[in-house]
Design a protein around this motif. Structure first.
Motif, PDB file in Angstrom:
ATOM      1  N   ASP A  70       0.824  -1.212   0.000  1.00  0.00           N
ATOM      2  CA  ASP A  70       0.000   0.000   0.000  1.00  0.00           C
ATOM      3  C   ASP A  70       0.856   1.259   0.000  1.00  0.00           C
ATOM      4  O   ASP A  70       0.502   2.259  -0.616  1.00  0.00           O
ATOM      5  CB  ASP A  70      -0.940   0.000   1.200  1.00  0.00           C
ATOM      6  CG  ASP A  70      -2.068  -1.008   1.044  1.00  0.00           C
ATOM      7  OD1 ASP A  70      -2.230  -1.534  -0.071  1.00  0.00           O
ATOM      8  OD2 ASP A  70      -2.777  -1.276   2.030  1.00  0.00           O
ATOM      9  N   LYS A  71       1.988   1.195   0.712  1.00  0.00           N
ATOM     10  CA  LYS A  71       2.890   2.357   0.741  1.00  0.00           C
ATOM     11  C   LYS A  71       3.450   2.628  -0.655  1.00  0.00           C
ATOM     12  O   LYS A  71       3.466   3.785  -1.116  1.00  0.00           O
ATOM     13  CB  LYS A  71       4.040   2.082   1.718  1.00  0.00           C
ATOM     14  CG  LYS A  71       5.065   3.211   1.821  1.00  0.00           C
ATOM     15  CD  LYS A  71       4.432   4.466   2.396  1.00  0.00           C
ATOM     16  CE  LYS A  71       5.485   5.520   2.739  1.00  0.00           C
ATOM     17  NZ  LYS A  71       6.317   5.912   1.595  1.00  0.00           N
ATOM     18  N   GLU A  72       3.896   1.583  -1.340  1.00  0.00           N
ATOM     19  CA  GLU A  72       4.418   1.760  -2.698  1.00  0.00           C
ATOM     20  C   GLU A  72       3.327   2.238  -3.649  1.00  0.00           C
ATOM     21  O   GLU A  72       3.555   3.129  -4.477  1.00  0.00           O
ATOM     22  CB  GLU A  72       5.007   0.442  -3.208  1.00  0.00           C
ATOM     23  CG  GLU A  72       6.269   0.003  -2.488  1.00  0.00           C
ATOM     24  CD  GLU A  72       6.867  -1.235  -3.138  1.00  0.00           C
ATOM     25  OE1 GLU A  72       7.193  -1.168  -4.338  1.00  0.00           O
ATOM     26  OE2 GLU A  72       6.995  -2.266  -2.448  1.00  0.00           O
ATOM     27  N   ILE A  73       2.139   1.639  -3.539  1.00  0.00           N
ATOM     28  CA  ILE A  73       1.028   2.035  -4.417  1.00  0.00           C
ATOM     29  C   ILE A  73       0.651   3.491  -4.175  1.00  0.00           C
ATOM     30  O   ILE A  73       0.411   4.253  -5.122  1.00  0.00           O
ATOM     31  CB  ILE A  73      -0.175   1.110  -4.175  1.00  0.00           C
ATOM     32  CG1 ILE A  73       0.138  -0.308  -4.650  1.00  0.00           C
ATOM     33  CG2 ILE A  73      -1.415   1.641  -4.898  1.00  0.00           C
ATOM     34  CD1 ILE A  73      -0.898  -1.326  -4.250  1.00  0.00           C
ATOM     35  N   GLU A  74       0.615   3.875  -2.914  1.00  0.00           N
ATOM     36  CA  GLU A  74       0.274   5.266  -2.587  1.00  0.00           C
ATOM     37  C   GLU A  74       1.296   6.229  -3.176  1.00  0.00           C
ATOM     38  O   GLU A  74       0.932   7.282  -3.708  1.00  0.00           O
ATOM     39  CB  GLU A  74       0.209   5.422  -1.073  1.00  0.00           C
ATOM     40  CG  GLU A  74      -0.208   6.819  -0.619  1.00  0.00           C
ATOM     41  CD  GLU A  74      -0.227   6.961   0.890  1.00  0.00           C
ATOM     42  OE1 GLU A  74      -0.485   8.084   1.376  1.00  0.00           O
ATOM     43  OE2 GLU A  74       0.010   5.951   1.582  1.00  0.00           O
ATOM     44  N   ASP A  75       2.586   5.867  -3.105  1.00  0.00           N
ATOM     45  CA  ASP A  75       3.631   6.723  -3.679  1.00  0.00           C
ATOM     46  C   ASP A  75       3.463   6.859  -5.196  1.00  0.00           C
ATOM     47  O   ASP A  75       3.580   7.963  -5.745  1.00  0.00           O
ATOM     48  CB  ASP A  75       5.011   6.142  -3.360  1.00  0.00           C
ATOM     49  CG  ASP A  75       5.346   6.228  -1.877  1.00  0.00           C
ATOM     50  OD1 ASP A  75       4.695   7.022  -1.166  1.00  0.00           O
ATOM     51  OD2 ASP A  75       6.249   5.484  -1.434  1.00  0.00           O
ATOM     52  N   LYS A  76       3.170   5.735  -5.877  1.00  0.00           N
ATOM     53  CA  LYS A  76       3.003   5.785  -7.334  1.00  0.00           C
ATOM     54  C   LYS A  76       1.773   6.607  -7.711  1.00  0.00           C
ATOM     55  O   LYS A  76       1.829   7.431  -8.635  1.00  0.00           O
ATOM     56  CB  LYS A  76       2.859   4.367  -7.882  1.00  0.00           C
ATOM     57  CG  LYS A  76       4.075   3.468  -7.655  1.00  0.00           C
ATOM     58  CD  LYS A  76       5.301   3.970  -8.370  1.00  0.00           C
ATOM     59  CE  LYS A  76       6.474   3.020  -8.165  1.00  0.00           C
ATOM     60  NZ  LYS A  76       7.721   3.524  -8.789  1.00  0.00           N
ATOM     61  N   GLU A  77       0.669   6.398  -7.017  1.00  0.00           N
ATOM     62  CA  GLU A  77      -0.556   7.128  -7.347  1.00  0.00           C
ATOM     63  C   GLU A  77      -0.418   8.612  -7.026  1.00  0.00           C
ATOM     64  O   GLU A  77      -0.946   9.456  -7.753  1.00  0.00           O
ATOM     65  CB  GLU A  77      -1.724   6.520  -6.583  1.00  0.00           C
ATOM     66  CG  GLU A  77      -2.099   5.119  -7.085  1.00  0.00           C
ATOM     67  CD  GLU A  77      -3.260   4.528  -6.342  1.00  0.00           C
ATOM     68  OE1 GLU A  77      -3.592   5.053  -5.251  1.00  0.00           O
ATOM     69  OE2 GLU A  77      -3.840   3.536  -6.834  1.00  0.00           O
ATOM     70  N   ARG A  78       0.315   8.934  -5.950  1.00  0.00           N
ATOM     71  CA  ARG A  78       0.531  10.343  -5.638  1.00  0.00           C
ATOM     72  C   ARG A  78       1.383  10.999  -6.717  1.00  0.00           C
ATOM     73  O   ARG A  78       1.123  12.137  -7.137  1.00  0.00           O
ATOM     74  CB  ARG A  78       1.202  10.483  -4.267  1.00  0.00           C
ATOM     75  CG  ARG A  78       1.345  11.951  -3.840  1.00  0.00           C
ATOM     76  CD  ARG A  78       2.115  12.110  -2.544  1.00  0.00           C
ATOM     77  NE  ARG A  78       1.453  11.449  -1.439  1.00  0.00           N
ATOM     78  CZ  ARG A  78       1.913  10.361  -0.832  1.00  0.00           C
ATOM     79  NH1 ARG A  78       3.062   9.816  -1.229  1.00  0.00           N
ATOM     80  NH2 ARG A  78       1.257   9.815   0.180  1.00  0.00           N
ATOM     81  N   ALA A  79       2.416  10.264  -7.180  1.00  0.00           N
ATOM     82  CA  ALA A  79       3.267  10.811  -8.241  1.00  0.00           C
ATOM     83  C   ALA A  79       2.461  10.992  -9.527  1.00  0.00           C
ATOM     84  O   ALA A  79       2.606  11.999 -10.236  1.00  0.00           O
ATOM     85  CB  ALA A  79       4.456   9.875  -8.492  1.00  0.00           C
ATOM     86  N   ALA A  80       1.590  10.011  -9.840  1.00  0.00           N
ATOM     87  CA  ALA A  80       0.758  10.134 -11.038  1.00  0.00           C
ATOM     88  C   ALA A  80      -0.205  11.304 -10.919  1.00  0.00           C
ATOM     89  O   ALA A  80      -0.421  12.047 -11.891  1.00  0.00           O
ATOM     90  CB  ALA A  80      -0.011   8.828 -11.259  1.00  0.00           C
TER      91      ALA A  80
END
Length: 443
Positions: A352-362
């Motif tokens: 979830d931490k990695e996914i959150e980082d990717k979605e925030r960057a997107a």
């Protein structure tokens, strides 16, 4: 941010907003207009069959079909493709950001898939672990038996007080009380404190165990001595009752005798001669009274123990046993589940931490091209709709045209020939019926 953007094409500047409006101006009705009237299709097909010789290419298309069906579809498709290509050209400067955003979303999707795979691997590891398998099997079996007993006893909970440590602590208090009651008499009888203490403890343990067993037997009497129990089981219960009663009689008999002997010993010690004070200061010893009081005190301690045991036991001993077993197996199972839950939570939290980082960057990157993304999404949806409408209209026209040709061939009005380059060979109506018309005008 303004939605008007410009970029250079080969021959002229393409305005993104204008290209978007032009593309969206190509309505679905333009594609639906391809649906030709059935009369026009039948008329053209009949003109083609009038020659009696119908050439069909490898895609299943005839010259007449190409004229009234496929060429109009290609023209509409080309018109739409031109408008879409102009929009794609105008979007080109922003496609690096769009591609990066799509890549970030793709990475987030891959992380989710990896997380799901790790969770599946964990479940597989769990199912293949013999230790967990045994724990899970024991828990499932004991839970099933426990549920059966709950149904049998109308969903009431078993009385499990006798299985708790506080129950044995209360029986220990009965033992201590018994020591206080009898120690003086035993010390007077033996004259040796250590022996007196040992005797007191032994008899106290006997009394406490007798009270425990009597209370349990009385509470479970209707179950232990029921006609449905085997003779061996009933005999075992009678033996326990006999041993408990014998233990109680030993305690009462020995303490009574010791109290009686101690009383007579006190009487002899007081008979040493006349005193100038007479009977003043001398405690009058009454053996019968002392023995009676001692027996009452011992019986009282035993009765307290019996009441504690009676309250602490369930009337069905099997229900107590299966409840204890179920709670023990559930405790081990829940401990195992907590370990697995912790591992699951770690996997989920890390993903979830990695996914959150990717979605925030997107999301951060998409803010700079939000208008362009909206346009691109609308054009993509519009493209799918137009492509679908062109294909549906064309397929309907082809089917109608093909049907007229098949009827003519079946009735003998015309013959079908499959042409492949310079070679033409006869084609039966059945084979042509099975032949798929390979035509997809939209790209």
């Amino acid at each position: 941010m303004s939605s008007t953007f410009e970029t250079d094409s080969k021959d002229r500047t393409v305005n993104l907003t204008q290209a978007f409006q032009d593309a969206m101006g190509f309505t679905l009705s333009r594609a639906r207009a391809l649906s030709a009237p059935i009369e026009a299709i039948r008329r053209q097909a009949e003109e083609e069959t009038a020659f009696g010789h119908i050439n069909i290419d490898e895609n299943g298309i005839t010259s007449g079909m190409r004229l009234v069906v496929t060429e109009p579809a290609l023209e509409v498709s080309a018109e739409w493709r031109h408008l879409k290509n102009r929009f794609d050209t105008a979007m080109h400067p922003y496609m690096a950001d769009v591609t990066a955003i799509e890549d970030l979303h793709h990475q987030a999707h891959e992380i989710k898939a990896k997380r799901d795979q790790q969770l599946k691997s964990l479940e597989l590891e769990l199912s293949q672990d013999p230790k967990f398998g045994n724990v899970d099997e024991n828990y499932s079996r004991s839970k099933s038996r426990y549920d059966d007993f709950r149904d049998k006893h109308l969903n009431r909970d078993a009385q499990m007080f006798a299985k708790r440590k506080i129950y044995w602590a209360l029986l220990a208090l009965v033992l201590v009380t018994e020591c206080f009651v009898n120690y003086h008499a035993f010390n007077a009888f033996w004259g040796v404190p250590a022996v007196a203490l040992g005797t007191t403890i032994i008899l106290g343990v006997l009394l406490a165990l007798a009270a425990h067993q009597h209370g349990e037997l009385i509470k479970q009497w209707s179950y232990l001595f029921a006609p449905s129990k085997s003779p061996g089981d009933r005999a075992g219960s009678w033996r326990m009752f006999t041993m408990s009663t014998t233990a109680l009689l030993i305690v009462l008999g020995f303490t009574g005798w010791a109290r009686w002997a101690a009383a007579f010993e006190a009487m002899h010690s007081q008979g040493g001669g006349d005193s100038i004070l007479g009977d003043v200061g001398i405690v009058q010893v009454n053996p019968a009274r002392d023995v009676f009081i001692s027996l009452i005190a011992n019986l009282g301690a035993w009765m307290v123990g019996v009441i504690i045991s009676y309250i602490g036991h369930d009337r069905d001993p099997d229900y107590m046993d299966i409840t204890k077993q179920y709670h023990a197996h559930r405790k081990v199972w829940e401990k195992m589940q907590r370990v697995m839950k912790s591992r699951r939570q770690h996997i989920i939290a890390a993903s979830d931490k990695e996914i959150e980082d990717k979605e925030r960057a997107a999301e951060t990157r998409s803010k700079s091209v939000r208008p362009q993304l909206d346009m691109l999404n609308q054009i993509s949806i519009h493209h799918r709709d137009i492509e679908r409408e062109i294909k549906e209209a064309t397929d309907a026209n082809v089917a109608a045209y093909k049907d007229v040709l098949l009827k003519a061939a079946t009735n003998g009005k015309a013959k079908l020939y499959l042409t492949q380059g310079a070679i033409a060979r006869p084609l039966s109506p059945t084979d042509y019926h099975r032949m798929t018309i390979d035509f997809v005008p939209a790209a």
